[in-house]
Scaffold this active site. Sequence first.
Site, PDB file in Angstrom:
ATOM      1  N   LYS A 216       4.158   9.192   8.947  1.00 51.46           N
ATOM      2  CA  LYS A 216       3.966   8.540  10.243  1.00 51.46           C
ATOM      3  C   LYS A 216       4.964   9.009  11.317  1.00 51.46           C
ATOM      4  O   LYS A 216       4.803  10.106  11.828  1.00 51.46           O
ATOM      5  CB  LYS A 216       3.936   7.024  10.046  1.00 51.46           C
ATOM      6  CG  LYS A 216       2.741   6.666   9.125  1.00 51.46           C
ATOM      7  CD  LYS A 216       2.341   5.225   9.043  1.00 51.46           C
ATOM      8  CE  LYS A 216       1.024   5.105   8.284  1.00 51.46           C
ATOM      9  NZ  LYS A 216       1.044   4.316   7.076  1.00 51.46           N
TER      10      LYS A 216
ATOM     11  N   ASP B   4       9.264   2.966  -0.155  1.00 54.68           N
ATOM     12  CA  ASP B   4       8.204   3.634   0.594  1.00 54.68           C
ATOM     13  C   ASP B   4       8.397   3.264   2.059  1.00 54.68           C
ATOM     14  O   ASP B   4       8.001   2.187   2.508  1.00 54.68           O
ATOM     15  CB  ASP B   4       6.833   3.199   0.073  1.00 54.68           C
ATOM     16  CG  ASP B   4       5.706   3.918   0.797  1.00 54.68           C
ATOM     17  OD1 ASP B   4       5.991   4.626   1.797  1.00 54.68           O
ATOM     18  OD2 ASP B   4       4.550   3.774   0.377  1.00 54.68           O
TER      19      ASP B   4
ATOM     20  N   TYR C 256       0.861  -1.186   0.000  1.00 59.09           N
ATOM     21  CA  TYR C 256       0.000   0.000   0.000  1.00 59.09           C
ATOM     22  C   TYR C 256       0.892   1.229   0.000  1.00 59.09           C
ATOM     23  O   TYR C 256       1.855   1.307   0.764  1.00 59.09           O
ATOM     24  CB  TYR C 256      -0.889  -0.001   1.250  1.00 59.09           C
ATOM     25  CG  TYR C 256      -1.762   1.229   1.382  1.00 59.09           C
ATOM     26  CD1 TYR C 256      -2.815   1.464   0.500  1.00 59.09           C
ATOM     27  CD2 TYR C 256      -1.536   2.160   2.404  1.00 59.09           C
ATOM     28  CE1 TYR C 256      -3.620   2.592   0.632  1.00 59.09           C
ATOM     29  CE2 TYR C 256      -2.341   3.281   2.535  1.00 59.09           C
ATOM     30  CZ  TYR C 256      -3.375   3.491   1.647  1.00 59.09           C
ATOM     31  OH  TYR C 256      -4.170   4.613   1.785  1.00 59.09           O
TER      32      TYR C 256
END
Length: 430
Positions: free
Chosen positions: A268, A240, A145
């Site tokens: 994050k 990522d 994702y």
Amino acid sequence: MKPITESEALFKSARQLMPGGVSSPVRAFKAVGGTPRFICRAAGAWLEDVDGNRYVDYVLSYGPLILGHAHPAIVNALTGTIRRGTAYGTPTRREITLVRLITTLLPGMDMVRLVNSGTEAVMSALRLARAWTGRDRIIKCTGNYHGHADSLLVQAGSGVATLGLPDSPGVPESTVKNTLVVPYNDLAAAEAAFGAHRKRIAAMIVEPVAGNMGVVLPQKGYLQGLRDITRAHDALLIFDEVMTGFRVHPSGAQGLYQVTPDLTTLGKVIGGGLPIGAYGGRRDIMALVAPSGPMYQAGTLSGNPLAVEAGIVTLEKLQEPGIWSRIARQTARLARGWKSRAEAYRIPLEVAVAGTMFGCFYTDQPVIDWNTAKRADTTRYAGVFHALLERGVHLAPSQYEACFVSSAHDDDVVSHTLDAVDAALADEAG
Ligand SMILES: *Cc1c(COP(=O)(O)O)cnc(C)c1O
């Protein structure tokens, strides 16, 4: 546990006003059933819901809160910052501090642009890879994702280099026709995709440790293999690290596995619980970003002083001796305890640990990619999820999310958790 009447009433109201009653889909408990707990405060490892119940939190806002909730150092820093204003639309000294920390800690980061979310970081990194190479196609892995940008909302199409079909209505086929999908941990498939689309692939993007299909570790040589293939084809390698950055290792997956990507995306943890994202990498490539180069990308609130401050405090705390490794030790203890209790009750369980995050699959087969991940028993996951929630332990409401641990998860919290796990697995074993 007190009845959750207030959460139920709020969820009913929320569903009238917001799609599914939530601001992001997983929060709605669709995969496990039941009513999401409405949280009104949190401190350290603990959440408190509107009905007065307390839960040990392994969601931690889906990763960012590596110091736990409302860490005093972050609260103090934010309080000081907010008194001086919330946004200026000008450069600030503290952006340099945050970016210097990031570039010092991550081997692949020479220069960085701050943005507001992981999705935005990934969108921008792809634009940059296309601008740099003058090519359109991107390769991603099934089950990875990368946020909800159109061109990456594709996971269908097993088999090598099938041109992607959109995962969501509203994503035009014309957008995803440039997205190729290959299985995770499958070097031969990546090689074949590059071979079949010679000189047309701008980049391969990968979660260096997959954390959005549950936790799946890269097999030995996989990341280095991707490095070699991308280099051989003059394409860029994008890690990522929105989730893995500072979670799997203090120098990211790139430091842990010693494979340096051309570009890296972050989010994050680098915002310590406030909205932020970042992309960066090689100096020559980053020079293409406006205003130093022609690739346009901008943001009204980018480099926001509050998000930057929370990020700096978080990364600085993680540098203090022993902090990060203590979180990793508690993570390992949890994972070991979970596994041994499952064995005691003869419940098949695969546990993967990556630094300060871990994941549990209820299966007796090794999990290496999306195909093997989706064989895990999600009904059993839901059973254990609810049994734990009833005992005051809050996991993510889906088998395919990672569990996160913070510096506030001390021996007592972990012992409390493992007692609850023991009771939950006993229930599940019948
Ligand atoms: C969470 C995540 C994103 C998206 O970040 P948002 O801040 O939710 O937009 C992108 N990539 C990975 C690997 C993630 O875990």
